[in-house]
Design a protein around this motif. Structure first.
Motif, PDB file in Angstrom:
ATOM      1  N   LYS A  72     103.598 129.842  26.512  1.00  0.00           N
ATOM      2  CA  LYS A  72     104.829 130.276  27.166  1.00  0.00           C
ATOM      3  C   LYS A  72     104.586 130.830  28.559  1.00  0.00           C
ATOM      4  O   LYS A  72     105.466 130.790  29.403  1.00  0.00           O
ATOM      5  CB  LYS A  72     105.513 131.354  26.312  1.00  0.00           C
ATOM      6  CG  LYS A  72     106.089 130.795  25.030  1.00  0.00           C
ATOM      7  CD  LYS A  72     106.997 131.803  24.361  1.00  0.00           C
ATOM      8  CE  LYS A  72     107.791 131.139  23.239  1.00  0.00           C
ATOM      9  NZ  LYS A  72     108.713 132.051  22.592  1.00  0.00           N
ATOM     10  N   GLU A  73     103.432 131.428  28.736  1.00  0.00           N
ATOM     11  CA  GLU A  73     103.112 131.989  30.042  1.00  0.00           C
ATOM     12  C   GLU A  73     101.862 131.296  30.575  1.00  0.00           C
ATOM     13  O   GLU A  73     100.827 131.290  29.912  1.00  0.00           O
ATOM     14  CB  GLU A  73     102.885 133.506  29.946  1.00  0.00           C
ATOM     15  CG  GLU A  73     104.144 134.304  29.688  1.00  0.00           C
ATOM     16  CD  GLU A  73     105.083 134.349  30.904  1.00  0.00           C
ATOM     17  OE1 GLU A  73     104.654 133.995  32.023  1.00  0.00           O
ATOM     18  OE2 GLU A  73     106.261 134.734  30.706  1.00  0.00           O
ATOM     19  N   PRO A  74     101.946 130.750  31.785  1.00  0.00           N
ATOM     20  CA  PRO A  74     100.820 129.974  32.295  1.00  0.00           C
ATOM     21  C   PRO A  74      99.639 130.801  32.782  1.00  0.00           C
ATOM     22  O   PRO A  74      98.498 130.353  32.704  1.00  0.00           O
ATOM     23  CB  PRO A  74     101.422 129.193  33.466  1.00  0.00           C
ATOM     24  CG  PRO A  74     102.607 130.008  33.915  1.00  0.00           C
ATOM     25  CD  PRO A  74     103.123 130.681  32.671  1.00  0.00           C
ATOM     26  N   PHE A  75      99.903 132.018  33.286  1.00  0.00           N
ATOM     27  CA  PHE A  75      98.828 132.771  33.937  1.00  0.00           C
ATOM     28  C   PHE A  75      98.662 134.136  33.277  1.00  0.00           C
ATOM     29  O   PHE A  75      99.476 135.028  33.453  1.00  0.00           O
ATOM     30  CB  PHE A  75      99.143 132.966  35.428  1.00  0.00           C
ATOM     31  CG  PHE A  75      99.598 131.709  36.113  1.00  0.00           C
ATOM     32  CD1 PHE A  75      98.794 130.576  36.117  1.00  0.00           C
ATOM     33  CD2 PHE A  75     100.832 131.652  36.745  1.00  0.00           C
ATOM     34  CE1 PHE A  75      99.210 129.409  36.744  1.00  0.00           C
ATOM     35  CE2 PHE A  75     101.262 130.491  37.380  1.00  0.00           C
ATOM     36  CZ  PHE A  75     100.457 129.364  37.373  1.00  0.00           C
ATOM     37  N   ALA A  76      97.566 134.280  32.515  1.00  0.00           N
ATOM     38  CA  ALA A  76      97.353 135.535  31.803  1.00  0.00           C
ATOM     39  C   ALA A  76      97.151 136.686  32.784  1.00  0.00           C
ATOM     40  O   ALA A  76      97.695 137.757  32.609  1.00  0.00           O
ATOM     41  CB  ALA A  76      96.145 135.412  30.876  1.00  0.00           C
ATOM     42  N   SER A  77      96.345 136.429  33.803  1.00  0.00           N
ATOM     43  CA  SER A  77      96.125 137.456  34.813  1.00  0.00           C
ATOM     44  C   SER A  77      96.380 136.863  36.184  1.00  0.00           C
ATOM     45  O   SER A  77      96.044 135.700  36.439  1.00  0.00           O
ATOM     46  CB  SER A  77      94.688 137.976  34.780  1.00  0.00           C
ATOM     47  OG  SER A  77      94.495 138.754  33.641  1.00  0.00           O
ATOM     48  N   LEU A  78      96.951 137.677  37.027  1.00  0.00           N
ATOM     49  CA  LEU A  78      97.241 137.246  38.388  1.00  0.00           C
ATOM     50  C   LEU A  78      96.617 138.240  39.337  1.00  0.00           C
ATOM     51  O   LEU A  78      96.672 139.448  39.107  1.00  0.00           O
ATOM     52  CB  LEU A  78      98.758 137.219  38.609  1.00  0.00           C
ATOM     53  CG  LEU A  78      99.231 136.998  40.048  1.00  0.00           C
ATOM     54  CD1 LEU A  78      98.976 135.569  40.471  1.00  0.00           C
ATOM     55  CD2 LEU A  78     100.709 137.336  40.180  1.00  0.00           C
ATOM     56  N   PHE A  79      96.017 137.720  40.382  1.00  0.00           N
ATOM     57  CA  PHE A  79      95.497 138.613  41.408  1.00  0.00           C
ATOM     58  C   PHE A  79      95.998 138.149  42.762  1.00  0.00           C
ATOM     59  O   PHE A  79      95.895 136.975  43.087  1.00  0.00           O
ATOM     60  CB  PHE A  79      93.962 138.629  41.389  1.00  0.00           C
ATOM     61  CG  PHE A  79      93.399 139.686  42.293  1.00  0.00           C
ATOM     62  CD1 PHE A  79      93.268 140.983  41.849  1.00  0.00           C
ATOM     63  CD2 PHE A  79      93.044 139.374  43.589  1.00  0.00           C
ATOM     64  CE1 PHE A  79      92.785 141.970  42.696  1.00  0.00           C
ATOM     65  CE2 PHE A  79      92.569 140.361  44.443  1.00  0.00           C
ATOM     66  CZ  PHE A  79      92.432 141.658  43.994  1.00  0.00           C
TER      67      PHE A  79
END
Length: 888
Positions: A560-567
RNA sequence: GCGGACGUGGCGGAAUGGUAGACGCCGGGGACUUAAAAUCCCCUGAGCUUUGCUCGUGCGGGUUCAAGUCCCGCCGUCCGCACCA
């Protein structure tokens, strides 16, 4: 080993080795734990920018580090290759957008390769190739089949310079985000994606994104703009018709004193038919600007329609109806009720038109009916002057009035979102053709999947503005897939943000006959760490989240969510250099010259950011060409034209001193740019990589400096000399250095995982300094070997070159150094001795020394006794292994 | 106006409430050299009556044995959003 490390031959040599061995190719069948590290893919504008180098270096360090930690790493690269610059180039230079783009890709790929990034090039993709966009067309058809794509006639934001439609998000202060041109409203039949269907999901999903910056989550939350309130009807007095309003403050309904409708409200239009004055007023409203400055100063204007409405709680209470310039048609119902006491805009309006202002929420003890302040009270409080609701809290009153409206049938609770559906039609050639056919008999018909991809024609003409697909002699003429009759292709193409909304899925899995396969997605997604610029906080990141959820809803994928972590990394900045000359009169052609800027104001005005790229005239004032006006012409100089000496800067060509301006984002118009290629050529890939990681925390801006890059290049050589001192035969133990080494390993790992590259860099300097000072020993050789491994993700070429003489195989395939945590435990610690909280002495004691002994040692100190001045110690605080504080 | 971030030497910046300024850059001094570059060593927050002392993390208060860090109130800078009812 040679005396000096020579990047000019070593860099390329190791890059070829990695390439030949396919070192960084991600293995789909690996049984290692997986890690998908992704940086936002670049637009192939021609050359890479130093900001790309920073972005990709960060991702590269993480990817290489993860490999060393035993992960199977997917670290791919591709090209966001559709978009307007290619068409602009076609118009200006007479080249084909495809040729221009592909040439740029080739150039930029070579540039990236010179930086030694650990990328899996086997998965490279370019969104402008049918092998990519054909699958995008298939996904678009799937979304259409699922009812998530629709077409509607609508007023769109038309950019008259770029001759295209813009999404709401691409309109900034009423201007096109690229061209800076004032946006006009036009009615066109447009394709839309139903992102509003996902408004609640996208909002709720934000709370699961722990690995995202708070700032980005907040921005998306505000963008989605959820509000809860009441939709209700005010009956036009004496009729059965009514005006629907939406409010988030239904509790203030007893304080209502007027109704206001938007200038483009249907009622306003019908009233205007017979009222020329109203027509004029509406025209004035539409002319009003929408920039921040204009809104701030804009006066609240209204036109009394003469109509009145009944208050829903009291049919005998009538309120006047105004057309007002501050009411927006595209939010809520395009009509509001005004409660002046508790809304600033309503208060401004009421004061101007002499309408009553009645307090219905008590402000402290103040319960007076007449509201006499010029500042609306919007805080909490008890209701007053509100009939049966008097005494309730704001929240209670909201619930009560909504319930009452429901019972009596004049209104109901409603949730509103600011988010609008995503218009994806673009009247442009260089984009994904929208796979539909218009048939006079059958209407809008999807292109059968078997006929995909719908390929862009190559032979197009850019000599006239507008969309070349419309003018193409044959491309759009096709037979209807449904009835076989004559029909025409859709000539609009998809917004390029569609291209970037699913590319990460294609990286994970790229079968020929499908966009991706579900197993491939399950294998790699979500992206463990996504890295890119903050400028994508809303647009790209929201669209990518939406596509992922839409594809999940229609059963294509399970994430459902493409990016677990974003920086979001900071920008690379540089000081600016300017010199000023005075001129009169002003030759108008100069405004076109790059690097020049006019101002009749003070020099610091030059530093105000331009509102659009490529704009070179600043200051904003209209200059009359009268003879006594002197124009200050400010010319920017590039760093390569400037020599720095003793904190001052001089133009090399003339020797004149130039002004050193603020440190700001690198931009062509300010000429404060450096070319990554030239840096790599002069100092090598490892030096520029090291610079990108050093000093500034990665989320903050990084000021580029010549001195800084030289320092990095010196450190590369210093490490090289240090690595040359490795002696496998050395004997002897150096416990202190062993501990230093182990703590450096642990700390560097922690820092890299937290993306604290500047801190990791400091650890490495620290260890290098310690090794330099240490006498030869087996410990020292071990530390050198460890240092090499720590440095490997950051300076991979130097590391390989040195590893070749002391290690086995490639360092890119080596493991992260291990250590025994037990050795990390120091056997001696330095303890701070404070008197009254002030440091007076430090003592070195055995670790774990009991409190009473620490206290005794503290009291034994001369310095402590002097500081105590004979006063008795009243209290002693002992923190084991850290400090003793004596309170006298 | 709303929301967020930030404020520490000449500069970039470190610092689980516990020795402020790690590490780097700049600068100064010295060694090596015929000389320069490169390299190496030392110094480098401010002040003072210099075995040491005082002051010092935007400003003013507070909590605490102890505050850059926590709390309250200001000031400033940057970013995002914005007549959103």
């Amino acid at each position: 080993m040679t005396e000096r490390f020579d990047p000019s031959q070593a860099d390329g040599r190791w890059q070829r080795v990695w390439d030949e061995r396919q070192t960084f190719r991600a293995d789909d069948s690996s049984d290692k734990p997986r890690s998908f590290v992704l940086e936002m893919f670049p637009y192939p504008s021609g050359r890479i920018h130093i900001g790309h180098v920073r972005n990709y270096t960060m991702g590269d360090v993480l990817a290489r580090y993860k490999r060393m930690q035993g992960f199977e790493v997917l670290h791919p690269m591709g090209w966001d290759a559709f978009g307007m610059p290619a068409e602009n180039a076609a118009m200006e230079q007479g080249v084909h957008p495809g040729g221009w783009t592909r040439q740029n890709i080739a150039n930029m790929k070579a540039q990236l390769q010179r930086l030694g990034f650990a990328l899996d090039w086997s998965r490279e993709l370019a969104t402008c190739e049918p092998e990519y966009y054909g699958h995008e067309q298939a996904l678009f058809l799937d979304l259409y089949a699922a009812g998530l794509v629709y077409r509607k006639e609508s007023a769109v934001n038309w950019d008259p310079v770029d001759m295209t439609v813009l999404a709401n998000e691409q309109v900034i202060d009423g201007r096109g985000w690229r061209s800076g041109a004032l946006v006009e409203k036009r009615k066109l039949s447009q394709w839309f994606l139903k992102i509003t269907d996902f408004a609640e999901e996208l909002l709720e999903g934000l709370s699961t994104l722990d690995g995202w910056p708070e700032k980005v989550r907040t921005m998306q939350e505000n963008w989605i703009g959820k509000s809860q309130g009441l939709r209700c009807t005010f009956k036009l007095a004496g009729t059965q018709d009514g005006i629907e309003v939406y409010t988030t403050r239904p509790d203030t309904i007893f304080g209502a004193s007027f109704l206001a409708i938007a200038a483009d409200h249907p009622l306003a239009a019908s009233l205007a038919a017979n009222a020329p004055e109203l027509q004029e007023f509406i025209a004035i409203c539409k002319r009003g600007g929408t920039t921040a400055a204009e809104l701030e100063t804009a006066e609240k204007l209204g036109f009394n329609t003469g109509l009145s409405v009944e208050h829903p709680l009291d049919p005998d209470w009538h309120l006047p109806v105004y057309v007002a310039n501050f009411v927006l048609m595209d939010y809520g119902t395009g009509a509001v009720f005004g409660c002046p006491a508790h809304d600033q805009r309503d208060l401004d309006f009421a004061r101007k038109y002499g309408l009553p202002a009645h307090r219905v929420v008590a402000d402290g003890d103040n319960e007076a009916l007449e509201y006499d302040s010029d500042e609306a009270y919007t805080g909490p409080g008890r209701l007053v002057n509100s009939g049966w609701m008097t005494g309730m809290s704001v929240a209670e009153a909201k619930a009560a009035i909504i319930a009452k409206a429901g019972q009596d049938g004049w209104g109901e609770a409603e949730t509103q979102y600011r988010l609008r559906d995503w218009g994806v039609s673009r009247q442009r050639y260089w984009g994904t053709p929208i796979p539909f056919i218009h048939c006079e008999t059958c209407g809008v018909v999807p292109v059968p999947k078997a006929d995909l991809p719908v390929v862009l024609p190559e032979d197009v003409d850019f000599q006239t503005p507008g969309n070349p697909l419309v003018r193409h002699p044959t491309w759009k003429h096709v037979d209807c897939p449904s009835c076989g009759g004559k029909a025409e292709r859709e000539t609009d193409t998809l917004d390029t943000f569609v291209n970037s909304s699913w590319y990460f899925l294609r990286f994970a899995s790229q079968p020929e006959d499908a966009p991706f396969d579900e197993a491939g997605i399950a294998r790699w997604l979500p992206v463990e760490q996504y890295i890119g610029g903050i400028e994508h906080a809303i647009l790209h990141l929201l669209y990518a989240r939406f596509w992922t959820r839409a594809l999940e809803r229609i059963g294509k994928i399970k994430v459902k969510e493409p990016f677990a972590s974003l920086f979001t990394q900071g920008m690379v900045t540089h000081e600016t250099y300017t010199k000023q000359t005075t001129h009169k009169p002003v030759p108008s052609v100069l405004s076109e010259v790059e690097g020049l800027s006019f101002s009749s104001a003070t020099p610091e005005r030059q530093n105000s950011p331009s509102t659009s790229s490529g704009q070179t005239v600043e200051g904003g004032e209209t200059i009359n060409a009268s003879e006594d006006v002197t124009i200050v012409l400010t010319q920017f100089l590039s760093p390569s034209e400037v020599r720095k000496e003793g904190g001052k800067a001089f133009e090399i060509a003339t020797g004149e001193e130039v002004e050193v301006g603020r440190v700001i984002k690198m931009s062509k118009s300010k000429k404060n740019v450096v070319d990554p290629d030239a840096i790599v050529e002069k100092y090598g890939a490892d030096a520029i990589r090291w610079f990108m990681l050093s000093d500034s925390p990665p989320e903050r801006d990084l000021p580029w400096s010549e001195a800084g890059i030289e320092g990095c290049a010196r450190f590369v050589q210093r490490l090289w000399r240090l690595f040359g001192q490795y002696d496998a035969a050395a004997t002897g133990e150096d416990r202190a250095l062993d501990r230093k080494r182990d703590s450096a390993v642990a700390a560097t790992a922690d820092d890299i995982e937290a993306l604290g590259f500047n801190k990791a860099v400091a650890r490495i300097y620290d260890l290098a300094n310690a090794i330099d000072k240490a006498a030869p020993s087996a410990s020292r050789s071990a530390a050198i070997r460890t240092l090499l491994l720590l440095v490997a993700p950051m300076m991979p070429h130097l590391a390989e070159e040195a590893w070749a003489s002391i290690g086995e195989g490639l360092i890119a395939e080596a493991d992260w150094p291990s250590f025994d945590p037990a050795l990390l435990v120091e056997d001696e610690v330095t303890v701070a001795i404070q008197v009254m909280g002030k440091l007076r002495d430090t003592i070195t004691v055995a670790k774990g020394l009991p409190k009473d002994q620490m206290e005794a040692l503290a009291l034994a100190s001369d310095k402590v006794q002097r500081a105590l001045e004979g006063k008795p110690v009243r209290k002693v605080i002992v923190v084991p292994d850290r400090l003793v504080n004596l309170v006298a």
